[in-house]
Design an enzyme around this catalytic site. Structure first.
Site, PDB file in Angstrom:
ATOM      1  N   SER A 141       0.848  -1.183   0.000  1.00  0.00           N
ATOM      2  CA  SER A 141       0.000   0.000   0.000  1.00  0.00           C
ATOM      3  C   SER A 141       0.886   1.236   0.000  1.00  0.00           C
ATOM      4  O   SER A 141       1.976   1.234   0.588  1.00  0.00           O
ATOM      5  CB  SER A 141      -0.893   0.018   1.245  1.00  0.00           C
ATOM      6  OG  SER A 141      -1.581   1.255   1.348  1.00  0.00           O
ATOM      7  N   TYR A 155      -2.068  -0.227  10.188  1.00  0.00           N
ATOM      8  CA  TYR A 155      -2.144  -0.840   8.850  1.00  0.00           C
ATOM      9  C   TYR A 155      -0.936  -0.425   8.010  1.00  0.00           C
ATOM     10  O   TYR A 155      -0.316  -1.254   7.329  1.00  0.00           O
ATOM     11  CB  TYR A 155      -3.441  -0.406   8.181  1.00  0.00           C
ATOM     12  CG  TYR A 155      -3.566  -0.769   6.720  1.00  0.00           C
ATOM     13  CD1 TYR A 155      -3.981  -2.035   6.328  1.00  0.00           C
ATOM     14  CD2 TYR A 155      -3.297   0.174   5.719  1.00  0.00           C
ATOM     15  CE1 TYR A 155      -4.118  -2.369   4.986  1.00  0.00           C
ATOM     16  CE2 TYR A 155      -3.427  -0.142   4.382  1.00  0.00           C
ATOM     17  CZ  TYR A 155      -3.833  -1.417   4.016  1.00  0.00           C
ATOM     18  OH  TYR A 155      -3.955  -1.730   2.685  1.00  0.00           O
TER      19      TYR A 155
END
Length: 246
Positions: A141, A155
């Protein structure tokens, strides 16, 4: 020629589903892993089969070693030797500051996004390295380098771990002919935002993106498919950012 056999985790929706459709169109047979959405996984499998590919669907929690073993065993038994892995399964938990995040959420995000990716990558390496070839693509990501303050720092930290795994494993498996890369999406318009409690997040974030739009799952699937293909035969250890300029 023998068709490639690729395992895709988290393949029932969003980026994973788009990857399955794209790989099937490119001639891959697929083992689709999912954890909850059985109907959605079967719908993706139907599309894959309509594209002329063979497909199996396996329910799997990637943070569980025995279930990961079963996923790969099923793929090998039903489809043939596994030649590829798209390590896509991941979770975020609710949006919020780290100080307000429950330990149970932290543990689940770490279990799926780090341990699960490691377990799947390890099993793929065990199968591919002795055969002298294969390709692994981990879904990272853009958050890994942006940090995502106020949203999901935990995250972002797990995705930074995915980047480190990608670079290290690429060097480790390169002599065995196995390539390891990652794709790092920016904010992508999938239902993950509704799951984390912010259904309009993709459109809101788009205002800050240089290309002025959120990503589409097909944008990410195109990058994954290239990295899995012979066209990327000299590419390993790369983290390909597909984030609209962020």
């Amino acid at each position: 020629m023998t068709r490639p056999v690729t395992v895709v985790t988290g393949g029932s929706r969003g980026i994973g589903a788009a990857v399955c459709r794209r790989l099937a169109a490119e001639g891959h047979d697929l083992a689709i892993g999912y954890v909850h959405a059985a109907d959605a996984a079967e719908a993706v499998a139907d599309e894959v089969r309509q594209a002329g590919a063979t497909c199996v669907v396996v329910r799997v929690d990637t943070s569980d070693e025995a279930q990961v073993e079963r996923l790969f065993a099923t793929a090998e038994e039903r489809l043939g030797p596994v030649t590829g892995l798209v390590n896509n399964a991941g979770v975020t938990g609710p949006l919020g500051r780290l100080a307000d995040t429950d330990t149970a959420v932290l543990r689940r995000v770490l279990d799926v996004n780090v341990l699960g990716v490691l377990l799947c990558a390890r099993r793929a390496a065990q199968l591919m390295a002795p055969r002298g070839g294969g390709a692994i693509v981990n879904i990272s990501s853009a958050a890994a380098t942006l940090g995502s303050p106020g949203e999901y720092v935990h995250y972002a930290a797990t995705k930074a771990a995915v980047d480190a795994l990608t670079m290290g494993l690429a060097k480790e498996l390169g002599p065995d002919g196995v390539r390891v890369n990652a794709v790092a999406p920016g904010t992508t318009d999938t239902d993950i935002h509704a799951t984390m409690g912010a259904p309009d997040r993709a459109r809101q974030v788009a205002r800050r993106v240089p290309l002025r739009r959120p990503g589409h799952p097909d944008d990410i699937a195109a990058a994954v498919t290239w990295l899995m293909s012979p066209d990327a035969s000299y590419t390993t250890g790369a983290v390909l950012r597909v984030a609209g300029g962020l």
